[in-house]
Scaffold this motif. Structure first.
Motif, mmCIF file in Angstrom:
data_model
loop_
_atom_site.group_PDB
_atom_site.id
_atom_site.type_symbol
_atom_site.label_atom_id
_atom_site.label_comp_id
_atom_site.label_asym_id
_atom_site.label_seq_id
_atom_site.Cartn_x
_atom_site.Cartn_y
_atom_site.Cartn_z
ATOM 1 N N PHE A 195 126.344 102.891 40.223
ATOM 2 C CA PHE A 195 127.536 103.540 39.687
ATOM 3 C C PHE A 195 127.825 103.027 38.282
ATOM 4 C CE2 PHE A 195 132.104 102.913 38.929
ATOM 5 C CZ PHE A 195 132.598 104.198 39.085
ATOM 6 N N SER B 187 130.680 107.128 33.144
ATOM 7 C CA SER B 187 130.177 108.478 33.413
ATOM 8 C C SER B 187 130.483 108.985 34.816
ATOM 9 C CB SER B 187 128.657 108.518 33.187
ATOM 10 O OG SER B 187 128.001 107.590 34.045
ATOM 11 N N ASP B 188 130.762 108.085 35.759
ATOM 12 C CA ASP B 188 130.836 108.488 37.167
ATOM 13 C C ASP B 188 132.238 108.442 37.776
ATOM 14 O OD1 ASP B 188 128.072 108.633 36.976
ATOM 15 O OD2 ASP B 188 127.769 106.614 37.804
ATOM 16 N N SER C 120 134.155 111.829 38.862
ATOM 17 C CA SER C 120 133.603 112.497 40.039
ATOM 18 C C SER C 120 133.910 111.723 41.310
ATOM 19 C CB SER C 120 132.082 112.662 39.888
ATOM 20 O OG SER C 120 131.774 113.541 38.831
ATOM 21 N N VAL D 256 125.709 105.719 43.534
ATOM 22 C CA VAL D 256 125.957 107.154 43.588
ATOM 23 C C VAL D 256 124.670 107.901 43.890
ATOM 24 C CG1 VAL D 256 127.943 107.111 42.025
ATOM 25 C CG2 VAL D 256 125.631 107.412 41.085
ATOM 26 N N ASP E 107 122.976 111.060 42.508
ATOM 27 C CA ASP E 107 123.062 111.861 41.293
ATOM 28 C C ASP E 107 122.149 113.073 41.428
ATOM 29 O OD1 ASP E 107 123.121 112.908 38.753
ATOM 30 O OD2 ASP E 107 123.076 110.958 37.758
ATOM 31 N N LEU F 124 127.197 114.583 40.433
ATOM 32 C CA LEU F 124 127.145 113.609 41.523
ATOM 33 C C LEU F 124 127.434 114.280 42.851
ATOM 34 C CD1 LEU F 124 128.948 110.438 40.106
ATOM 35 C CD2 LEU F 124 126.585 111.187 39.819
#
Length: 226
Positions: free
Chosen positions: A77, A81-82, A85, A128, A130, A138
């Motif tokens: 993770f 960027s994550d 989501s 995550v 992806d 995601l």
């Protein structure tokens, strides 16, 4: 005793969060540090093995391709960027476990803060799924924590949050996340794992049973007449 009572009053629910819930299992902040020093709260476990260069490095290759077509990446993770989501996933996660739950902006901000704290603590592992190559973003999330009970010195792993996007359930992606949890804890010398799940969440319960989890404790409830 006064400090213990104060600590208990400031902790509305000291049990670990249910799998799929947002709360972390290790208290944070200055009060949490004082409580740990005095044995009033569990401390994160000390990693028994030397860590890889990345804070939350996968015990297997740093990026692993999973899914029926092998095009979904299981990776670490990244908060920048994550986070959006993963925070959005929680509306579905919480609604499955708590029918009266209402997703709000404040909840999302608090969960993002918890995620940031977890990324700075090497006792937490966040991963995550992806699907950018095939699904456009995601499609899953895993949050695990290495814990230690300061009263009993018991070290155990806690699966804090598991999520797979609804359109990809039933494709063994949940099983891949559970295997990742096993690898994370095994690499740290932890062999007893725990999680909490709402009894009515039959899909999650089936996933955990299929991956070797069994009931060891019951949480019981009753409704009082008004």
């Amino acid at each position: 005793m006064r400090l213990r009572r104060f600590w208990e009053r400031t902790q509305p629910d000291s049990r670990p969060a249910a799998a799929g819930e947002a709360a972390t299992t290790v208290p944070g902040g200055a009060l949490g540090e004082v409580a740990r020093m005095l044995g009033l709260a569990p401390s994160p476990a000390r990693a028994p093995v030397e860590r890889a260069s990345s804070t939350h490095a996968l015990p297997r290759p740093a990026l692993r391709w999973v899914g029926s077509d092998g095009r979904i990446a299981l990776r670490e993770f990244h908060i920048e960027s994550d986070a959006d989501s993963v925070c959005a996933f929680q509306e579905d996660t919480y609604s499955l476990n708590f029918p009266d739950f209402h997703f709000t902006r404040g909840f999302a901000q608090a969960f993002r803060h918890d995620l940031l704290r977890a990324t700075l603590d090497n006792h937490h592992g966040l991963f995550v799924l992806d699907g950018r190559a095939s699904e456009g973003g995601l499609v899953g999330f895993l949050w695990v924590v290495a814990c230690e009970n300061t009263w009993t010195n018991e070290r155990y792993g806690y699966v804090n949050n598991v999520y797979v996007a609804p359109n990809l359930r039933g494709q063994n992606l949940g099983a891949e996340l559970m295997l990742q949890a096993d690898d994370f804890f095994r690499g740290r010398g932890i062999h007893r794992l725990r999680l909490t799940v709402t009894a009515a969440n039959e899909a999650a319960t089936a996933l955990y049973r299929a991956n070797g989890y069994r009931v060891t404790r019951w949480e019981m409830e009753k409704e009082l007449d008004a």
